[in-house]
Design a protein around this motif. Sequence first.
Motif, PDB file in Angstrom:
ATOM      1  N   LYS A  16       0.804  -1.225   0.000  1.00  0.00           N
ATOM      2  CA  LYS A  16       0.000   0.000   0.000  1.00  0.00           C
ATOM      3  C   LYS A  16       0.842   1.283   0.000  1.00  0.00           C
ATOM      4  O   LYS A  16       0.388   2.308  -0.478  1.00  0.00           O
ATOM      5  CB  LYS A  16      -0.944   0.013   1.198  1.00  0.00           C
ATOM      6  N   LEU A  17       2.041   1.197   0.527  1.00  0.00           N
ATOM      7  CA  LEU A  17       2.889   2.394   0.573  1.00  0.00           C
ATOM      8  C   LEU A  17       3.289   2.874  -0.816  1.00  0.00           C
ATOM      9  O   LEU A  17       3.620   4.051  -0.999  1.00  0.00           O
ATOM     10  CB  LEU A  17       4.145   2.131   1.404  1.00  0.00           C
ATOM     11  N   THR A  18       3.283   1.968  -1.800  1.00  0.00           N
ATOM     12  CA  THR A  18       3.693   2.350  -3.155  1.00  0.00           C
ATOM     13  C   THR A  18       2.563   2.226  -4.176  1.00  0.00           C
ATOM     14  O   THR A  18       2.814   2.237  -5.369  1.00  0.00           O
ATOM     15  CB  THR A  18       4.907   1.500  -3.603  1.00  0.00           C
ATOM     16  N   GLU A  19       1.327   2.146  -3.716  1.00  0.00           N
ATOM     17  CA  GLU A  19       0.203   2.115  -4.657  1.00  0.00           C
ATOM     18  C   GLU A  19       0.133   3.390  -5.480  1.00  0.00           C
ATOM     19  O   GLU A  19      -0.154   3.358  -6.669  1.00  0.00           O
ATOM     20  CB  GLU A  19      -1.121   1.934  -3.897  1.00  0.00           C
ATOM     21  N   ASN A  20       0.369   4.531  -4.835  1.00  0.00           N
ATOM     22  CA  ASN A  20       0.256   5.823  -5.509  1.00  0.00           C
ATOM     23  C   ASN A  20       1.576   6.576  -5.576  1.00  0.00           C
ATOM     24  O   ASN A  20       1.602   7.736  -5.970  1.00  0.00           O
ATOM     25  CB  ASN A  20      -0.794   6.688  -4.793  1.00  0.00           C
ATOM     26  N   ASN A  21       2.668   5.937  -5.165  1.00  0.00           N
ATOM     27  CA  ASN A  21       3.989   6.556  -5.150  1.00  0.00           C
ATOM     28  C   ASN A  21       5.031   5.562  -5.633  1.00  0.00           C
ATOM     29  O   ASN A  21       4.774   4.371  -5.679  1.00  0.00           O
ATOM     30  CB  ASN A  21       4.385   6.959  -3.712  1.00  0.00           C
ATOM     31  N   THR A  22       6.201   6.075  -5.909  1.00  0.00           N
ATOM     32  CA  THR A  22       7.336   5.190  -6.140  1.00  0.00           C
ATOM     33  C   THR A  22       7.933   4.833  -4.783  1.00  0.00           C
ATOM     34  O   THR A  22       7.652   5.497  -3.776  1.00  0.00           O
ATOM     35  CB  THR A  22       8.407   5.871  -7.006  1.00  0.00           C
ATOM     36  N   LYS A  23       8.770   3.824  -4.748  1.00  0.00           N
ATOM     37  CA  LYS A  23       9.378   3.387  -3.491  1.00  0.00           C
ATOM     38  C   LYS A  23      10.149   4.521  -2.819  1.00  0.00           C
ATOM     39  O   LYS A  23      10.072   4.703  -1.606  1.00  0.00           O
ATOM     40  CB  LYS A  23      10.290   2.187  -3.757  1.00  0.00           C
ATOM     41  N   SER A  24      10.883   5.283  -3.585  1.00  0.00           N
ATOM     42  CA  SER A  24      11.706   6.333  -2.981  1.00  0.00           C
ATOM     43  C   SER A  24      10.909   7.576  -2.587  1.00  0.00           C
ATOM     44  O   SER A  24      11.457   8.506  -2.006  1.00  0.00           O
ATOM     45  CB  SER A  24      12.864   6.706  -3.893  1.00  0.00           C
ATOM     46  N   MET A  25       9.602   7.575  -2.855  1.00  0.00           N
ATOM     47  CA  MET A  25       8.746   8.664  -2.393  1.00  0.00           C
ATOM     48  C   MET A  25       8.090   8.328  -1.055  1.00  0.00           C
ATOM     49  O   MET A  25       7.405   9.169  -0.468  1.00  0.00           O
ATOM     50  CB  MET A  25       7.678   8.980  -3.441  1.00  0.00           C
ATOM     51  N   VAL A  26       8.313   7.125  -0.548  1.00  0.00           N
ATOM     52  CA  VAL A  26       7.796   6.752   0.764  1.00  0.00           C
ATOM     53  C   VAL A  26       8.435   7.666   1.803  1.00  0.00           C
ATOM     54  O   VAL A  26       9.634   7.946   1.743  1.00  0.00           O
ATOM     55  CB  VAL A  26       8.092   5.264   1.072  1.00  0.00           C
ATOM     56  N   GLU A  27       7.627   8.142   2.731  1.00  0.00           N
ATOM     57  CA  GLU A  27       8.126   9.064   3.748  1.00  0.00           C
ATOM     58  C   GLU A  27       8.538   8.342   5.025  1.00  0.00           C
ATOM     59  O   GLU A  27       7.884   7.393   5.454  1.00  0.00           O
ATOM     60  CB  GLU A  27       7.063  10.117   4.081  1.00  0.00           C
ATOM     61  N   VAL A  28       9.626   8.815   5.591  1.00  0.00           N
ATOM     62  CA  VAL A  28      10.101   8.388   6.904  1.00  0.00           C
ATOM     63  C   VAL A  28      10.308   9.672   7.704  1.00  0.00           C
ATOM     64  O   VAL A  28      11.026  10.573   7.257  1.00  0.00           O
ATOM     65  CB  VAL A  28      11.411   7.581   6.805  1.00  0.00           C
ATOM     66  N   ASN A  29       9.650   9.776   8.828  1.00  0.00           N
ATOM     67  CA  ASN A  29       9.717  10.988   9.658  1.00  0.00           C
ATOM     68  C   ASN A  29       9.355  12.245   8.872  1.00  0.00           C
ATOM     69  O   ASN A  29       9.996  13.286   9.015  1.00  0.00           O
ATOM     70  CB  ASN A  29      11.091  11.143  10.316  1.00  0.00           C
ATOM     71  N   GLY A  30       8.348  12.126   8.002  1.00  0.00           N
ATOM     72  CA  GLY A  30       7.819  13.294   7.309  1.00  0.00           C
ATOM     73  C   GLY A  30       8.565  13.758   6.083  1.00  0.00           C
ATOM     74  O   GLY A  30       8.211  14.785   5.500  1.00  0.00           O
ATOM     75  N   ILE A  31       9.586  13.021   5.650  1.00  0.00           N
ATOM     76  CA  ILE A  31      10.326  13.395   4.438  1.00  0.00           C
ATOM     77  C   ILE A  31      10.546  12.136   3.599  1.00  0.00           C
ATOM     78  O   ILE A  31      10.859  11.072   4.129  1.00  0.00           O
ATOM     79  CB  ILE A  31      11.666  14.104   4.772  1.00  0.00           C
ATOM     80  N   GLU A 106      21.387   3.474  -4.662  1.00  0.00           N
ATOM     81  CA  GLU A 106      20.030   2.988  -4.865  1.00  0.00           C
ATOM     82  C   GLU A 106      19.098   3.972  -4.178  1.00  0.00           C
ATOM     83  O   GLU A 106      19.467   4.617  -3.192  1.00  0.00           O
ATOM     84  CB  GLU A 106      19.885   1.569  -4.338  1.00  0.00           C
ATOM     85  N   SER A 107      17.886   4.093  -4.679  1.00  0.00           N
ATOM     86  CA  SER A 107      16.998   5.181  -4.261  1.00  0.00           C
ATOM     87  C   SER A 107      16.271   4.952  -2.948  1.00  0.00           C
ATOM     88  O   SER A 107      15.611   5.855  -2.453  1.00  0.00           O
ATOM     89  CB  SER A 107      15.954   5.424  -5.352  1.00  0.00           C
ATOM     90  N   ASP A 108      16.385   3.783  -2.369  1.00  0.00           N
ATOM     91  CA  ASP A 108      15.596   3.472  -1.175  1.00  0.00           C
ATOM     92  C   ASP A 108      16.441   3.450   0.100  1.00  0.00           C
ATOM     93  O   ASP A 108      16.166   2.709   1.025  1.00  0.00           O
ATOM     94  CB  ASP A 108      14.867   2.147  -1.343  1.00  0.00           C
ATOM     95  N   LEU A 109      17.446   4.305   0.157  1.00  0.00           N
ATOM     96  CA  LEU A 109      18.391   4.304   1.269  1.00  0.00           C
ATOM     97  C   LEU A 109      18.154   5.475   2.215  1.00  0.00           C
ATOM     98  O   LEU A 109      17.744   6.551   1.801  1.00  0.00           O
ATOM     99  CB  LEU A 109      19.826   4.401   0.741  1.00  0.00           C
ATOM    100  N   ILE A 110      18.475   5.224   3.474  1.00  0.00           N
ATOM    101  CA  ILE A 110      18.569   6.287   4.470  1.00  0.00           C
ATOM    102  C   ILE A 110      19.998   6.244   4.983  1.00  0.00           C
ATOM    103  O   ILE A 110      20.470   5.190   5.409  1.00  0.00           O
ATOM    104  CB  ILE A 110      17.581   6.068   5.629  1.00  0.00           C
ATOM    105  N   PHE A 111      20.693   7.362   4.915  1.00  0.00           N
ATOM    106  CA  PHE A 111      22.092   7.400   5.329  1.00  0.00           C
ATOM    107  C   PHE A 111      22.424   8.771   5.876  1.00  0.00           C
ATOM    108  O   PHE A 111      21.730   9.750   5.618  1.00  0.00           O
ATOM    109  CB  PHE A 111      23.019   7.047   4.159  1.00  0.00           C
ATOM    110  N   ASP A 112      23.493   8.828   6.623  1.00  0.00           N
ATOM    111  CA  ASP A 112      23.990  10.067   7.180  1.00  0.00           C
ATOM    112  C   ASP A 112      24.785  10.810   6.110  1.00  0.00           C
ATOM    113  O   ASP A 112      25.545  10.196   5.359  1.00  0.00           O
ATOM    114  CB  ASP A 112      24.883   9.744   8.386  1.00  0.00           C
TER     115      ASP A 112
END
Length: 178
Positions: A16-31, A106-112
């Motif tokens: 459901k998180l990517t029904e209307n978005n791409t994977k890298s548009m998923v938000e974590v902590n509001g961004i 890759e577009s689905d990363l969270i990094f410092d």
Amino acid sequence: MQAVILAAGLGSRLKKLTENNTKSMVEVNGISLMERMLRILDTKSLSNIVVVTGYKSEFFINYIKSLNINTKLTFINNEIYDKTNNIYSMYLAKDEMIKEDSILLESDLIFDDKMISELLEDNRENLALVAKYECWMDGTCLKINENEEILNFISGKEFNFDDADKYFKTINIYKFSK
């Protein structure tokens, strides 16, 4: 130095998180993952950020353009994203990657953001950022020597739990010389 972001995939495992978005548009902590990545890259004085799109390409490109990133953006569309993988998306970016040194992400990363700074400051021409293997990680692992050189890749079929303490996992951020 430029950045190349592989962002063509469906993200179907996120349901459901990517029904209307791409994977890298998923938000974590509001961004979104993509906005966070682009904001970090935009502070690094790169010449260009190449984004390989695919799934919902036009929608995704419009979203990225709305972020008002200062660094030049180049878009490449993987029209057969649903039949290919990141290696093919990288292949599509080859003409850009041979123009200058590149950071590949890759577009689905969270990094410092310090990770990117360290990568840029390192004088080695080619690097793969890795983490010590942990039991929750999946995918191909590798072994490195005391000089931080890759000795070999360990596929799922070759994975040996008795040697797991010697394995590392790529975190999907690389630096490649042109």
